[in-house]
Design an enzyme around this catalytic site. Structure first.
Site, short mmCIF file in Angstrom:
data_model
loop_
_atom_site.label_atom_id
_atom_site.label_comp_id
_atom_site.label_asym_id
_atom_site.label_seq_id
_atom_site.Cartn_x
_atom_site.Cartn_y
_atom_site.Cartn_z
N ASP A 139 0.83 -1.28 0.01
CA ASP A 139 -0.14 -0.03 -0.14
C ASP A 139 0.92 1.21 0.22
OD1 ASP A 139 1.18 0.12 2.45
OD2 ASP A 139 -0.78 -0.64 3.60
N GLU A 187 0.19 -8.83 -1.77
CA GLU A 187 -0.57 -8.38 -0.43
C GLU A 187 -1.80 -7.84 -1.18
OE1 GLU A 187 1.21 -6.98 3.54
OE2 GLU A 187 0.54 -5.35 2.33
N GLU A 200 -2.57 5.06 2.51
CA GLU A 200 -2.30 3.69 2.36
C GLU A 200 -3.61 3.08 1.63
OE1 GLU A 200 1.01 4.69 5.27
OE2 GLU A 200 -1.29 4.98 4.91
N HIS A 206 3.48 5.39 14.02
CA HIS A 206 3.90 6.49 13.07
C HIS A 206 2.98 6.81 12.14
CE1 HIS A 206 3.98 2.57 10.52
NE2 HIS A 206 3.99 3.56 9.44
N ARG A 255 -0.08 8.40 10.20
CA ARG A 255 -0.55 9.87 9.63
C ARG A 255 -1.65 10.18 10.47
NH1 ARG A 255 2.00 8.80 4.82
NH2 ARG A 255 3.74 10.48 4.34
N HIS A 303 9.99 6.68 14.79
CA HIS A 303 10.02 7.25 13.57
C HIS A 303 10.84 8.39 13.52
CE1 HIS A 303 8.56 7.79 9.54
NE2 HIS A 303 8.37 6.51 9.41
#
Length: 358
Positions: free
Chosen positions: A80, A102, A116, A195, A197, A228
């Site tokens: 993604d 995937e 994603e 991490h 967003r 991160h």
């Protein structure tokens, strides 16, 4: 993708080349070194404070030259990422068939996770062959009117990579792992990653406050958080957790050290997608700091539990697993629905059949 690269390079009737965009340079290089992969094309696109608009455009433009030079029949992309979405579009423009590893993961909320969810949906519309990790992922694709004959359920290649690496890592731990083991003694360890967003801002504030409460409630515990590099993650994490004695904030880890740390942990608290698949193969309960997941199989199997970014829920469920042996055993002994380590073999066999039928 590393074990799939290895599998293809062992297959004599395919000429295989690897292109990396280096969207995340630091994370990429150590993985390539560990798996002994030398890219044939390295676009080296990582820039400070890079936005999604520029990254997407750069991938498409620079891949054009690679695709025109190599002229591949098939282009494999994974998951993604923005790299996968943009590479799929570039490959489509040049006439190559796109194969999505995937495939079929969905939350059906285009902003969670962002970007994603849309990356994988767009990749799914472009792809010619869809290698779905589970029957649920296949069902998602069928709902989107993807032809069933183009979908192959294989398990996830991330499990191939994990199972192939654990033995090597345990037999030859890095200097970092050996030193860290001596520091831990016999202390219970909790591994944290975060991490996403959608958690930036208030979400991370709540996450950090929950971790601080857990650490203060169980001072004998050690919480390890590879932080991160994004400043929107670094700032709240360091401000809230930097002075807590039994929380170690460390640099992002090399792949082999992260796998070692997962294997050493009692509990994993994460907002990562891949960790939801890897940890159950190691018998580790996972608390997922998200409100939605594209991996519902893990929730249904009982190997992961969604807690969102609610501080009270994170604290409550963490302490329950760390202090209640029955609850811990119930989650840690569940079957991993994401594969048996043979996904790459199924993918290569499937493409060989596709070539013969074409």
């Amino acid at each position: 993708m590393a074990p799939l690269v290895k599998k293809f390079t062992e297959t004599v009737n395919f000429e295989t080349k690897v292109c990396v965009t280096a969207q995340h340079r630091e994370m990429l290089d150590q993985v390539l070194q560990f798996f002994e992969i030398s890219p044939d094309f390295d676009l080296d696109l990582m820039k400070p404070n890079q936005n999604l608009h520029r990254l997407t455009a750069e991938i498409i433009v620079q891949l054009k030259e690679v695709l025109e030079e190599f002229k591949p029949d098939y282009v494999y992309v994974h998951g993604d990422t923005t790299t996968s979405m943009a590479a799929s579009l570039a490959a489509f423009y040049t006439g190559a068939k796109v194969c999505h590893i995937e495939a079929g993961l969905r939350t059906f909320d285009k902003r969670s996770p962002f970007p994603e969810e849309m990356n994988r949906q767009l990749t799914g519309r472009i792809a010619d062959l869809h290698f779905a990790p589970t029957t649920t992922a296949k069902a998602n694709l069928l709902l989107e009117h993807i032809p069933e004959e183009t979908i192959i359920v294989t398990g996830n290649t991330v499990i191939d990579a994990l199972l192939g690496s654990v033995k090597k890592i345990n037999e030859q731990p890095s200097a970092w792992a050996a030193n860290f083991e001596s520091e831990l003694d016999d202390r219970q360890l909790v591994l944290v990653t975060g991490h996403r967003r959608e958690n930036h801002g208030e979400g991370f504030e709540r996450i950090c406050k929950a971790l601080k409460t857990i650490a203060q409630t169980k001072p004998e515990l050690m919480i390890v958080y590879p932080v991160h590099l994004n400043p929107k993650v670094q700032e709240p994490v360091n401000r809230i957790l930097g002075e807590v004695p039994n929380i170690q904030l460390i640099e992002p880890l090399a792949y082999q050290d992260f796998i070692w740390l997962m294997n050493r942990s009692a509990l994993i608290i994460t907002d990562s997608g891949g960790v939801q698949e890897e940890a159950p193969s190691l018998g580790k309960p996972v608390l997922v700091m998200r409100d939605t997941t594209e991996r519902p199989e893990a929730v249904e199997a009982g190997t992961v539990l969604l807690v969102g970014t609610d501080s009270k829920a994170i604290v409550r469920e963490s302490l329950n697993l760390l202090t209640n042996p029955k609850a811990f055993e119930k989650m840690s002994k569940r079957h991993n629905p994401y594969g048996d380590g043979q996904a790459c073999e199924r993918i290569v066999n499937a493409i060989q059949q596709h070539v013969l039928q074409s």
